[in-house]
Design an enzyme around this catalytic site. Structure first.
Site, short mmCIF file in Angstrom:
data_model
loop_
_atom_site.label_atom_id
_atom_site.label_comp_id
_atom_site.label_asym_id
_atom_site.label_seq_id
_atom_site.Cartn_x
_atom_site.Cartn_y
_atom_site.Cartn_z
N ASP A 141 2.71 -7.41 -0.17
CA ASP A 141 2.37 -8.82 0.05
C ASP A 141 0.85 -8.98 -0.03
O ASP A 141 0.31 -9.84 -0.74
CB ASP A 141 2.90 -9.22 1.44
N ASP A 161 -1.57 -10.37 -3.51
CA ASP A 161 -2.45 -11.55 -3.45
C ASP A 161 -3.87 -11.17 -3.85
O ASP A 161 -4.56 -11.90 -4.56
CB ASP A 161 -2.46 -12.15 -2.03
N ASP A 217 -5.22 1.57 2.37
CA ASP A 217 -6.59 1.08 2.57
C ASP A 217 -7.47 1.45 1.38
O ASP A 217 -8.29 0.65 0.91
CB ASP A 217 -7.18 1.59 3.90
N TYR A 246 8.85 -7.06 7.90
CA TYR A 246 9.21 -8.49 7.90
C TYR A 246 10.68 -8.70 8.29
O TYR A 246 11.07 -9.77 8.71
CB TYR A 246 8.95 -9.13 6.53
N LYS A 272 0.92 4.64 3.82
CA LYS A 272 -0.04 4.99 4.87
C LYS A 272 0.52 6.24 5.56
O LYS A 272 0.79 6.24 6.77
CB LYS A 272 -0.17 3.78 5.82
#
Ligand code: NAD
Length: 360
Positions: free
Chosen positions: A246, A250, A222, A142, A190
């Protein structure tokens, strides 16, 4: 103990829910002989109205110089048409940057009394859901370079970059958080594909030597997304980079039911943190005394636990919330057709929890 708390009531339901959190903090102060001093600071729409700026320097200074900041929520239609850099949300971003809070911590906890609100299978919920996601907040993809260019067709690039020191500082928050809980830390990355993740993993393992009392495990992002819905009871603390955090946070808040119940903390180098519920200013229900103040009250409990080192006091607030829910009290957002439930206004809910804190 004496603590100086900067209070940003904000917009919409912000002032209503913050009042209730202060009621509960005052009950804790009275019970344990602490002094909590509150200083109002303005940020968001109310600051635009008062100063023509969503976060004037004077207000940021109050926050930076406090022992911690309690925030309601900001924003609303009234300020939707102001220029981008003057929007209420800009005030929030400037506050986070100005306070240097690089670690966002969001618990995912299901209250057994509200289990039916979870979209997960009852047998999965019955095993318990109580974990925290520690998300790196001011680095990663980001904040890397973003560009779009033409080379026969449009091509876009977003750069993901992490330094060892950026990983180390968030890693330490992960270990410290686990140390204050059930001492299990899951580092999510990852590393089968990304260099940043391989560096992430190696830094976490180096830090693990300094925290022998914390059990460190690794999980690919994942797989983590699957495990959160398959068996969330396995997690205590998850630490991860900005984008993965992020998305996972959620997902985690969804499995617990209502947005009005979930608190958060943002911390940086010092113990001065920013504590706020995860929801917004809910303009549709503002001024009606019907908002759920529990996310804000639990944010205040996080402040006691993580910034003021008052674990007993934080436990009391959490236990009081459980007790009041157990007695059947519900604000509108968590009301159901279940028998024996009683509707509470926002202000009643705060009073009930404050009383329960004193009674524990
Ligand atoms: P929202 O979270 O304010 O509301 C979404 C829905 O949830 C609404 O129906 C609302 O009534 C309900 N809700 C939220 N909190 C509740 C509570 N405590 N009790 C009961 N019901 C509750 O999101 P939105 O409607 O998308 O945004 C409204 C404003 O809030 C916008 O201006 C947005 O930019 C701002 N916002 C601010 C923050 C923040 O301050 N951190 C975060 C998100 C959104």
């Amino acid at each position: 103990m004496k603590k100086h708390i900067a209070v940003i009531r904000g917009d919409g339901i912000g002032p209503e829910i913050v009042n209730e959190a202060i009621k509960v903090l005052d009950a804790v102060a009275e019970k344990y002989g602490h002094t909590f001093e509150y200083e109002d600071a303005y940020m968001g729409g109310c600051a635009i109205d008062k100063f023509g700026d969503p976060l004037p320097e004077s207000e940021l200074k109050k926050c930076v110089e406090s022992d911690s900041v309690l925030l309601g929520a900001v924003g609303g239609k009234k300020w939707d048409s102001v220029p981008g850099n003057m929007r209420p949300e800009k005030g929030l971003l400037r506050l986070r940057a100005g306070m240097g809070v690089y670690s966002n911590n969001r618990p995912a906890k299901i209250w057994p009394q509200l289990a039916s609100a979870s979209p997960l299978k009852p047998e999965t919920v019955a095993k318990g859901i109580d974990f925290i996601i520690v998300r790196e907040l001011i680095g990663g993809i980001y904040f890397g370079e973003h560009k779009t260019y033409e080379d026969g067709e449009k091509i876009s690039e977003d750069v993901m970059k992490y330094s060892e020191s950026e990983i180390e500082r968030i890693g330490r928050i992960g270990f410290e958080t686990a140390r204050r809980r059930r001492k299990k830390l899951c580092s999510v990355e990852k590393s089968n594909v990304l260099d940043t993740s391989r560096l992430w993993k190696s830094v976490m393992h180096r830090l693990a030597d300094e925290y022998p009392d914390v059990e460190l495990s690794d999980m690919l992002v994942d797989n983590c997304a699957m495990q959160i819905v398959k068996d969330p009871s396995q997690f205590d603390v998850i630490v991860t980079e900005n984008m993965f955090g992020d998305i996972l946070s959620d997902e985690a808040s969804m499995i617990t039911g209502s947005i009005g119940m979930i608190p958060s903390s943002s911390l940086g180098k010092t113990s001065c943190g920013l504590y706020e519920p995860i929801h917004g200013s809910a303009p549709d229900i503002a001024g009606q005394d019907i908002a759920n103040p529990i996310g804000t009250i639990l944010s205040a409990a996080m402040m006691l636990r993580y910034s003021f080192d008052m674990p007993r006091e934080a436990d009391d607030i959490e236990e009081a919330v459980g007790k009041v829910l157990g007695e059947g009290w519900r604000t509108g957002d968590i009301m159901s057709a279940e028998e024996g439930l009683k509707r509470a206004k926002c202000s009643e809910m705060g009073t009930l929890i404050a009383k329960a804190v004193k009674a524990i």
